[in-house]
Design a protein around this motif. Sequence first.
Motif, PDB file in Angstrom:
ATOM      1  N   SER A   1       0.841  -3.937   6.862  1.00  0.00           N
ATOM      2  CA  SER A   1       2.136  -3.828   6.212  1.00  0.00           C
ATOM      3  C   SER A   1       1.946  -3.223   4.825  1.00  0.00           C
ATOM      4  O   SER A   1       1.117  -3.672   4.038  1.00  0.00           O
ATOM      5  CB  SER A   1       2.773  -5.213   6.091  1.00  0.00           C
ATOM      6  N   ALA A   2       2.686  -2.169   4.549  1.00  0.00           N
ATOM      7  CA  ALA A   2       2.575  -1.482   3.260  1.00  0.00           C
ATOM      8  C   ALA A   2       3.681  -1.905   2.299  1.00  0.00           C
ATOM      9  O   ALA A   2       3.584  -1.717   1.093  1.00  0.00           O
ATOM     10  CB  ALA A   2       2.631   0.028   3.465  1.00  0.00           C
ATOM     11  N   PHE A   3       4.749  -2.427   2.843  1.00  0.00           N
ATOM     12  CA  PHE A   3       5.910  -2.758   2.012  1.00  0.00           C
ATOM     13  C   PHE A   3       6.845  -3.610   2.859  1.00  0.00           C
ATOM     14  O   PHE A   3       6.990  -3.359   4.061  1.00  0.00           O
ATOM     15  CB  PHE A   3       6.623  -1.468   1.586  1.00  0.00           C
ATOM     16  N   GLY A   4       7.468  -4.615   2.269  1.00  0.00           N
ATOM     17  CA  GLY A   4       8.393  -5.430   3.047  1.00  0.00           C
ATOM     18  C   GLY A   4       9.457  -6.056   2.178  1.00  0.00           C
ATOM     19  O   GLY A   4       9.281  -6.249   0.974  1.00  0.00           O
ATOM     20  N   ARG A   5      10.589  -6.318   2.803  1.00  0.00           N
ATOM     21  CA  ARG A   5      11.682  -6.971   2.091  1.00  0.00           C
ATOM     22  C   ARG A   5      12.423  -7.897   3.057  1.00  0.00           C
ATOM     23  O   ARG A   5      12.473  -7.643   4.261  1.00  0.00           O
ATOM     24  CB  ARG A   5      12.683  -5.938   1.564  1.00  0.00           C
TER      25      ARG A   5
ATOM     26  N   GLY B   1       3.858   6.076   9.369  1.00  0.00           N
ATOM     27  CA  GLY B   1       4.443   4.779   9.073  1.00  0.00           C
ATOM     28  C   GLY B   1       5.561   4.459  10.045  1.00  0.00           C
ATOM     29  O   GLY B   1       6.172   5.360  10.634  1.00  0.00           O
ATOM     30  N   VAL B   2       5.803   3.184  10.235  1.00  0.00           N
ATOM     31  CA  VAL B   2       6.928   2.763  11.069  1.00  0.00           C
ATOM     32  C   VAL B   2       7.571   1.555  10.386  1.00  0.00           C
ATOM     33  O   VAL B   2       6.861   0.704   9.834  1.00  0.00           O
ATOM     34  CB  VAL B   2       6.495   2.451  12.521  1.00  0.00           C
TER      35      VAL B   2
ATOM     36  N   LEU C   1       0.854  -1.185   0.000  1.00  0.00           N
ATOM     37  CA  LEU C   1       0.000   0.000   0.000  1.00  0.00           C
ATOM     38  C   LEU C   1       0.880   1.221   0.000  1.00  0.00           C
ATOM     39  O   LEU C   1       1.945   1.229   0.586  1.00  0.00           O
ATOM     40  CB  LEU C   1      -0.873   0.027   1.268  1.00  0.00           C
ATOM     41  N   ARG C   2       0.405   2.246  -0.626  1.00  0.00           N
ATOM     42  CA  ARG C   2       1.167   3.485  -0.609  1.00  0.00           C
ATOM     43  C   ARG C   2       0.842   4.255   0.665  1.00  0.00           C
ATOM     44  O   ARG C   2      -0.314   4.505   0.994  1.00  0.00           O
ATOM     45  CB  ARG C   2       0.819   4.327  -1.835  1.00  0.00           C
ATOM     46  N   LEU C   3       1.928   4.615   1.354  1.00  0.00           N
ATOM     47  CA  LEU C   3       1.780   5.356   2.601  1.00  0.00           C
ATOM     48  C   LEU C   3       1.564   6.832   2.281  1.00  0.00           C
ATOM     49  O   LEU C   3       2.223   7.386   1.418  1.00  0.00           O
ATOM     50  CB  LEU C   3       3.070   5.187   3.389  1.00  0.00           C
ATOM     51  N   THR C   4       0.646   7.463   2.971  1.00  0.00           N
ATOM     52  CA  THR C   4       0.431   8.894   2.735  1.00  0.00           C
ATOM     53  C   THR C   4       0.508   9.656   4.047  1.00  0.00           C
ATOM     54  O   THR C   4       0.228   9.117   5.116  1.00  0.00           O
ATOM     55  CB  THR C   4      -0.954   9.158   2.115  1.00  0.00           C
ATOM     56  N   GLY C   5       0.865  10.919   3.953  1.00  0.00           N
ATOM     57  CA  GLY C   5       0.800  11.794   5.111  1.00  0.00           C
ATOM     58  C   GLY C   5      -0.550  12.477   5.149  1.00  0.00           C
ATOM     59  O   GLY C   5      -1.390  12.254   4.269  1.00  0.00           O
ATOM     60  N   GLU C   6      -0.758  13.289   6.162  1.00  0.00           N
ATOM     61  CA  GLU C   6      -2.041  13.979   6.237  1.00  0.00           C
ATOM     62  C   GLU C   6      -2.041  15.199   5.331  1.00  0.00           C
ATOM     63  O   GLU C   6      -1.088  15.953   5.293  1.00  0.00           O
ATOM     64  CB  GLU C   6      -2.339  14.366   7.692  1.00  0.00           C
ATOM     65  N   SER C   7      -3.089  15.376   4.621  1.00  0.00           N
ATOM     66  CA  SER C   7      -3.339  16.526   3.740  1.00  0.00           C
ATOM     67  C   SER C   7      -2.113  16.938   2.921  1.00  0.00           C
ATOM     68  O   SER C   7      -1.669  18.075   2.986  1.00  0.00           O
ATOM     69  CB  SER C   7      -3.866  17.727   4.540  1.00  0.00           C
TER      70      SER C   7
END
Lengths: 124, 456
Positions: free
Chosen positions: B146-150, B119-120, B40-46
């Motif tokens: 989880s938005a991304f993992g490796r 995000g963390v 998933l793409r992480l976004t910040g607020e506004s």
Amino acid sequence: MFAQKSLSQLNSERPLGDVYFDLDSSTIRDDARASLSTNATWLKRWTNTRINIEGHCDERGTSEYNLGLGERRAASVRAYLVELGVPADRVVIVSKGKESPFCTDSNEACWQQNRRGHFIITAK
Amino acid sequence: MTNFLRIKLSGAVLLAASAVLTAQQPAPPATSQQPTSVELRLTGESGTPPRLAVPDLLALSSDRETQEAARAISQVLWDDLNFEREFALIPRDTYKSIPAAASIEAVPFDRWRELGADGVIIGTVQKTDAGIRIEMRLYNVRARQSAFGREYTGSAANPRIYAHTMADELHDSQRQMRGVARTKLTFISDRNKEAVLATVEKRDVKEVFIADYDGANQRRVTINRTMNLTPSWSPDGRSIAYTSYRTGVQDILISNIFAGTMESPTKGVGQNWLPVFSPDGTRIAFVSTRDGNSELYVMNRDGSNIMRLTNNPAIDSTPTWSPTGTQIAFTSDRRGLNQPQIFVVNADGTGLRQISFESYADRPTWSPAPYNEIAFAARTGPGFDIKILGIASGETRQITFGEGSNESPAWSPNGRHLAFMSTRAGRSQVFTVDRDGRNLRQVTRDGNNTMPHWSQ
């Protein structure tokens, strides 16, 4: 005497005086003409000698352009010697730009030291 | 690529080659697996950059090496992500009190939410028979997903490479941008303080060095104990072309840093300096006095097919290729003796035009696409500052302002950063700065360090 000297000995005696340039310039100055005349006499006396002329620059130009300016200074020194009758094939020119300064302070006395055509005897 | 530390060495290049290979593992570590969760793409607020936390990874083995790798990887990853400014990195000391995740699955999301993190990145490091295994996940704190993992496995010798790889892959996936975490700088250094008493003259020794983009893993490439200048990477990052005084006069050498071999494409014909590889790596533009005075030339990498580009009694110097390889920008004082300006010429020698109108301008460096800009050093007072000229707009902006003298800019491969030399810290040192003049960082500290160039 001359025959017995090593190249290092000979160079340490500095029989060939260095010449100096104005800022951003490769024009041979009047004071340099006198030194080059003396150098030409020496080179015409010791006909087996070969020399490098290193062109040096002060820190007030950029490193890259100064490689060209050092080359131009060394070339103008060589051209003047050739005018005085020194065979061009005894003279190799090298540009050190501002990468091998004689003096590392930032003032005009030091900069003048670094705007130089420097003579090195490489064969005799 | 599992054995990037197993290296074959021979002869005089042993020292340099081993140093380089340890520092310069070019490909991602052994395995890189994506987890099963949806990315998933992480976004910040506004519309603000997502706020990101990178706590220490969890060491699953108790040995010191694993513990140190867990801390180092998270710190380097934080630095890499912070460098590109795509995320707002929350300072690491503000979340020391948040308990470590019990496992990569059991994340205290509430605590990260309280901290304001979008995000963390939670991860683990485990010792294996062959080295270490690292797993890292970027969690979306609000979605608790989880938005991304490796997952990476490989040698434990240089754990920074796992952080760099994660940072590049995360930037690519989350922000659709190319990071520079695995890129290198090359530069010139006199740090070894050697001066050689040659047969007739004391010589200054300056050698070619490389370092990670962040200044880690600084290593010497050349060991010829003479003066070497103006290093320039080949596009594949495997070779560095430079100016060397090894034979007494300036000539071009190419060091193949993995193979430990060297090439002399100009073979001592005339004096040759300032080599730069074309974007496809097949050609080299350079300066030579072979025809009497400083002119620009292009040759094939092996020295064949030399073509002269300029023909002018002025100094023509300092070439840089356009990203497509069809044009070359360079420095010339043809319009005013000893007042160098930047010009552009087509790679076939036609279409010459002047593009800078400064009192003194040198060392153009052409940005990668899409920016179409040329950075250069301009005389602004007693010293120089870095300016950037938009080629289409014709507008120039300045990004350093008289703190020391600032010279020799070189773009990062993504065009977002410049490396340059500055005397602002006293001696000559290599710095990096973003294209807007922010994010200044000192890369070198030991000796005098000049003439940086950034790998592709």
